[in-house]
Design a protein around this motif. Sequence first.
Motif, PDB file in Angstrom:
ATOM      1  N   PRO A 176      -5.032  -4.732  -1.563  1.00  0.00           N
ATOM      2  CA  PRO A 176      -4.273  -3.858  -2.476  1.00  0.00           C
ATOM      3  C   PRO A 176      -4.164  -2.426  -1.967  1.00  0.00           C
ATOM      4  O   PRO A 176      -3.148  -1.758  -2.186  1.00  0.00           O
ATOM      5  N   ASN A 177      -5.190  -1.950  -1.262  1.00  0.00           N
ATOM      6  CA  ASN A 177      -5.144  -0.583  -0.741  1.00  0.00           C
ATOM      7  C   ASN A 177      -4.189  -0.462   0.441  1.00  0.00           C
ATOM      8  O   ASN A 177      -3.468   0.528   0.577  1.00  0.00           O
ATOM      9  N   ILE A 178      -4.181  -1.462   1.292  1.00  0.00           N
ATOM     10  CA  ILE A 178      -3.263  -1.455   2.429  1.00  0.00           C
ATOM     11  C   ILE A 178      -1.826  -1.488   1.928  1.00  0.00           C
ATOM     12  O   ILE A 178      -0.962  -0.729   2.396  1.00  0.00           O
ATOM     13  N   VAL A 179      -1.555  -2.345   0.943  1.00  0.00           N
ATOM     14  CA  VAL A 179      -0.208  -2.426   0.375  1.00  0.00           C
ATOM     15  C   VAL A 179       0.167  -1.109  -0.311  1.00  0.00           C
ATOM     16  O   VAL A 179       1.289  -0.614  -0.163  1.00  0.00           O
ATOM     17  N   ALA A 180      -0.783  -0.524  -1.041  1.00  0.00           N
ATOM     18  CA  ALA A 180      -0.502   0.731  -1.748  1.00  0.00           C
ATOM     19  C   ALA A 180      -0.147   1.843  -0.769  1.00  0.00           C
ATOM     20  O   ALA A 180       0.808   2.606  -0.996  1.00  0.00           O
ATOM     21  N   VAL A 181      -0.879   1.948   0.335  1.00  0.00           N
ATOM     22  CA  VAL A 181      -0.626   3.033   1.286  1.00  0.00           C
ATOM     23  C   VAL A 181       0.677   2.810   2.048  1.00  0.00           C
ATOM     24  O   VAL A 181       1.448   3.749   2.265  1.00  0.00           O
ATOM     25  N   GLU A 182       0.952   1.576   2.430  1.00  0.00           N
ATOM     26  CA  GLU A 182       2.207   1.334   3.156  1.00  0.00           C
ATOM     27  C   GLU A 182       3.414   1.644   2.271  1.00  0.00           C
ATOM     28  O   GLU A 182       4.442   2.136   2.750  1.00  0.00           O
TER      29      GLU A 182
END
Length: 377
Positions: A169-175
């Motif tokens: 979820p954090n990787i998706v949020a930052v991208e």
Amino acid sequence: MESTARDSSAPASSSPAQALINWDLAASTAARLASAGPTLNSAEIGEAVDSLRRLADASVPHVHEITGLEAARDLRDSEVLVVDRASWAKANTQSFAVMLKPAMEKMLESRRGNVSPAAASVSGAITGSQLGAVLAFLSSKVLGQYDPFAALAEGSKAPAAGRLLLVAPNIVAVERELNVAPEDFRLWVCLHEQTHRVQFAAAPWLRHHMLSEIDNLSGHLLGNVDSLMERASAAARSLKDRTATGNTPGRGAILDLLQNPEEKASLSHLTAVMSLLEGHANVVMDAVDASIVPSVRTIRQRFTDRGKDRGVIEKFIRNLLGLDAKMRQYSDGAKFVRAVVAVVGMEGFNRVWESADNLPTEPEIHDPKLWVDRMGL
């Protein structure tokens, strides 16, 4: 998303010393307080998990080519897990339990007869809740983490060398925040995180060396427990003053609790090791060009710029936990690696993985020539 729960069916706190921190409560508190992250339907979740696992595998040959470390050819004694925020927090309670167990056992032994089971239980619940709140905050910030201590946790079924956690979820949020190509950003992140996995494979002695140093440092902190609250209050006041004036701590207010030479020496060594590990991973991450990650220049620029817009509360918490000091570790360590490689090449630099004696000191991180001369390169 995959859960780490299957790796630790046993409670994290079964010994009397471990009861001083209620690890299970810490994990449940973090899970309750942490937000779920960006909204994803089941198809998007499946795509993100599959993509991250595929790109984690795809990044390893690039790490091998850039680092020249033969350990990258065989990583079967560790694993990659794609997790959510709650699972990341739970995994970290397990690792913290491993890291702090010796120090807590020593503290309990030194205070035998002065700490009743009931008092320890109450204290453990309070500390567990507080730790859970910290982990909830951190769980929304971490993109990935290599955990070399996972197999040492009680009841763990993790492979011997540990596991790499990718927080989807954090990787998706930052991208999404950066408005960059997901495929490129995910590969870029995986390059950094897989480098940590390769580092510990190249230096199998490193896990126990770090445990020993963490035990040393935490032993100093917990050994001075009688003055801990007084020092904690002083550190918090200092943080408030420095935040008000725009001056921030060098390593975070929590680490301002360290006072005597032994404590500071322990911190200095761990700082140097973490700077090396993070800096080396950043060098690998930045060594790729557009042939590997087409939009790498855009990603680097936007990722670097995103920290400028943090709010006051987040800045306060980051200062308290020393997270901005960690970012300086990335920068300082990367400068060290690049300077050494420029003089002696990657093969010469890779001597750092041969033994603990070859690890750079903190002064050497800031003056790489000292390390090169000490190694006789």
